[in-house]
Design an enzyme around this catalytic site. Structure first.
Site, short mmCIF file in Angstrom:
data_model
loop_
_atom_site.label_atom_id
_atom_site.label_comp_id
_atom_site.label_asym_id
_atom_site.label_seq_id
_atom_site.Cartn_x
_atom_site.Cartn_y
_atom_site.Cartn_z
N ARG A 287 -12.86 1.12 13.72
CA ARG A 287 -13.67 0.27 12.98
C ARG A 287 -14.00 1.12 11.80
NH1 ARG A 287 -16.31 -1.57 18.07
NH2 ARG A 287 -18.05 -0.36 17.43
N HIS A 288 -14.60 0.44 10.67
CA HIS A 288 -14.89 0.98 9.60
C HIS A 288 -16.38 1.79 9.57
CE1 HIS A 288 -11.68 -0.40 6.71
NE2 HIS A 288 -11.94 -1.68 7.31
N SER A 289 -16.39 2.96 9.11
CA SER A 289 -17.59 3.70 9.13
C SER A 289 -18.92 2.97 8.53
CB SER A 289 -17.55 4.98 8.47
OG SER A 289 -18.88 5.60 8.21
N ALA A 297 -9.92 3.59 10.56
CA ALA A 297 -9.82 2.17 9.73
C ALA A 297 -10.11 2.70 8.23
CB ALA A 297 -10.90 1.17 10.42
N ASP A 298 -10.69 3.65 7.95
CA ASP A 298 -11.13 3.74 6.40
C ASP A 298 -9.90 4.46 5.66
OD1 ASP A 298 -13.61 2.91 6.62
OD2 ASP A 298 -14.37 4.84 7.44
#
Length: 654
Positions: A287-289, A297-298
């Site tokens: 998942r994004h930070s 994800a980033d």
């Protein structure tokens, strides 16, 4: 009176004797693709293994809390029982170690013990994704009794005991483990070995099919020209006329050789993007930070922007060599940018699944909108400075080693001015109620002093230009920093740095154009750019997550985020370019196929995300294993679809 003991066979983890003492416990070469490839066979293997592994993973992930049913424990949670023998109520608060300079959040209150040796208890669920710090304060004095810093394990069962020793002014806090947690990372390990095993089977099978004896046997068995065509078909083998690769600008009329490494690079980015968008097994690192820092994800969206810039350089050069006028190309750039933007607004919109789109809450920024803007600016700049015939340029001058930069100095100047604009707006634009130059998440970050300042100038500009109802309502900063303000990671101010990312990709394309016959020069220049951008990132971030001048931040698309991801992009491009186009050790499959149909795969995976067979009702929605199986199979289906479209020569270009 006998003291009540926790059930089971507890393991003593740590003990804290006073609020002044804080103890921290120990924490715990690919083969070139042959001419025949049977992707359907691989798909069958994936499904069979998934079906076989599913029950196994369900057993791995199924904890037993038969002795404690007070609180339902979900994914990424553990059960914590706090037992209080003190004569005062205790307030339990917590803070994630990933939350920089954050306030403690209340977990609950544990009543005072009823009598000596008769503690009161309360049950809580705690997050297991990151290490957390528990703070225990007496009420109503709010005096700190002790702190416990620990990384709880998923579905684990823990007990925290508070009691006075001989000196009533000293509080002892002991953390014990009543039952071992599950290994939530085991499904990833199993999936990794499954994928590696399939790749080995595929590679060995393809090598066997290339043997003359096997080919003759297959031909004798089938006895048809169709088998001959399948075995001898050119499954994506490189064409050898000229350099062109693009997924937005069309190729010229003549047949051109595509650099397979660029389509493979795009495909790698897209496959990872589809996987994380589908959930990534619900693991936090997919998942994004939440704010500063990087997760898997980033990485992918900036890489996609980067390789788009590379494609622009090669495509415009080819079209100019083919006789196209700059004005006609500019019209195509404008039209394709408008198409990308409209598809992003009206098709790939997070609100479309809630019913008919409403202009009252229509999200204006987005991924395709950001791509459209970056493409428009970078392609327009390249049309101003691009040269169709590079073979007539001199290479004897002292400045010729920098030819790929010096020839395009007007475009560099424009990008530099855009970056100065970003710096000025970010650090000098006054934001009402917020510190000038604020880069934080707001919420409980910075000790809650700037709760409504999420994103600083970036958030303020979006709210003023677009309106709060037309930007993203659930930013990733809500997960850890408990922010309340809407914030769009694809907002207006960050679009300036996405142009820089695409322009660095354009520079990679210029290197390929100027040194296409000298792979060593291409590789050396890619590595120099990677080293330079990495050094800039180290200076901007001071090699830390939160304490640098400009931290790496995907939500803001900060300058250090762009330089860091561009550094990674140059290094990854070196690897795929060398193995695919130089040494030809790898054909780029299966990522090459998705890279050839990137727009279709991206739009399709967003539109059909909630439909079978990409998603189905799970037996246990709180299992990482089931989510991982579903997400891996859904992503694999898009790889298979892109392969079928490739075989049918169906490509969606806009």
């Amino acid at each position: 009176m006998a003291k009540k003991k926790p059930e089971g066979n507890p393991k003593h983890i740590t003990s804290h004797k006073s609020s002044a003492v804080r103890e921290k416990p120990e924490k715990g070469n690919e083969m070139k693709q042959p001419k025949q490839a049977n992707i359907f066979f691989l798909a069958v293997i994936v499904v069979v293994i998934a079906v076989c592994v599913g029950p196994l993973m369900a057993e791995i992930s199924a904890p037993d809390f038969g002795h404690s049913k007070h609180v339902a424990v979900k994914m990424d949670e553990a059960l914590l029982t706090v037992s209080n023998e003190l004569e005062t109520e205790v307030l339990v608060s917590w803070r994630s170690e990933r939350c920089y300079q954050c306030l403690y959040q209340h977990l609950g209150v544990v009543p005072a013990g009823s009598s000596p040796g008769q503690p009161s208890s309360a049950h809580f669920t705690v997050n297991t994704e990151h290490e957390i710090t528990l703070q225990l304060n007496s009420t109503p004095e709010a005096q700190e009794l002790c702190k416990v810093q620990f990384h709880f394990g998923e579905h684990g069962n823990y007990s925290l005991w508070m009691k006075n020793l001989n000196n009533v002014s000293i509080t002892n806090c002991s953390l014990l483990s009543n039952s071992d947690p599950v290994n939530s990372n085991m499904p990833i390990l199993v999936a990794f070995f499954v994928i590696v095993g399939l790749a080995l089977i595929f590679a060995v099978g393809c090598r066997v099919l290339r043997l003359g004896v096997v080919r003759g046997f297959v031909l004798r068995i089938s006895g048809t020209m169709e088998t001959e065509r399948l075995i001898n078909s050119e499954l994506g083998s490189p064409r050898t006329d000229a350099l062109v690769t693009d997924n937005i600008l069309p190729s010229p009329a003549n047949t051109n050789r595509r650099l397979r490494s660029l389509d493979t690079f795009r495909g790698i980015s897209l496959v990872i993007m589809v996987f994380v968008n589908y959930g990534g097994g619900r693991y936090w690192f997919f998942r994004h930070s939440s704010w500063n820092g990087l997760t898997v994800a980033d990485l992918v969206f900036p890489w996609f922007v980067f390789i788009m810039g590379t494609s622009i350089a090669l495509s415009i050069n080819s079209l100019l060599r083919g006789g196209a006028s700059r004005s006609s190309l500019l019209k195509k750039v404008l039209w394709r940018s408008a198409q990308l933007f409209l598809i992003g607004v009206f098709v790939i919109n997070p609100n479309y699944c809630l019913g008919p789109l409403s202009l009252d809450n229509l999200r204006i920024p987005g991924v395709l909108q950001r791509l459209a803007w970056s493409y428009l600016v970078v392609a327009s700049l390249d049309l101003l400075v691009a040269r169709g015939h590079l073979d007539i340029l001199t290479t004897d001058a002292w400045w010729s080693p920098g030819l790929d930069i010096i020839l395009y100095w007007p475009a560099w100047l424009c990008v530099l001015l855009l970056e100065i604009l970003w710096l000025c707006l970010t650090f000098f634009l006054p934001v009402p109620g917020c510190p000038t130059g604020y880069l934080g998440p707001g919420g409980i970050g910075d000790m809650g002093l700037h709760a409504n300042c999420t994103g600083g100038a970036a958030g303020y500009i979006d709210r003023r230009l677009l309106g709060e109802q037309h930007i993203y309502q659930s930013p990733s900063s809500r997960v850890i920093y408990a922010t309340k303000m809407p914030f769009d990671p694809e907002g207006v101010l960050g679009s300036i740095n996405s142009v820089l990312m695409a322009f660095l990709g354009l520079q990679a394309g210029k290197i390929l154009l100027h040194y296409r016959d000298v792979p060593t020069s291409v590789i050396s220049r890619f590595l120099i750019w990677g080293l330079l951008l990495g050094a800039i990132s180290a200076v901007l971030t001071e090699c830390s997550t939160d304490k640098g001048f400009i931290p790496v931040n995907k939500n803001l698309w900060s300058l250090s985020y762009v330089t860091t991801l561009a550094c990674f992009a140059f290094v990854l491009l070196v690897l795929v370019y060398y193995t695919i186009d130089v040494k030809k050790w790898w054909s780029g499959a299966p990522f090459y196929y998705t890279g050839m149909n990137s727009i279709l795969v991206y739009v399709g995976h967003e539109v059909f995300e909630d439909y079978f067979p990409f998603r189905w009702r799970m037996a246990n929605s709180q299992s990482h294993a089931e989510h991982l199986i579903q997400n891996v199979l859904a992503t694999s289906l898009w790889v298979v679809i892109s392969y079928i479209l490739y075989r049918k020569r169906i490509f969606w270009k806009i």
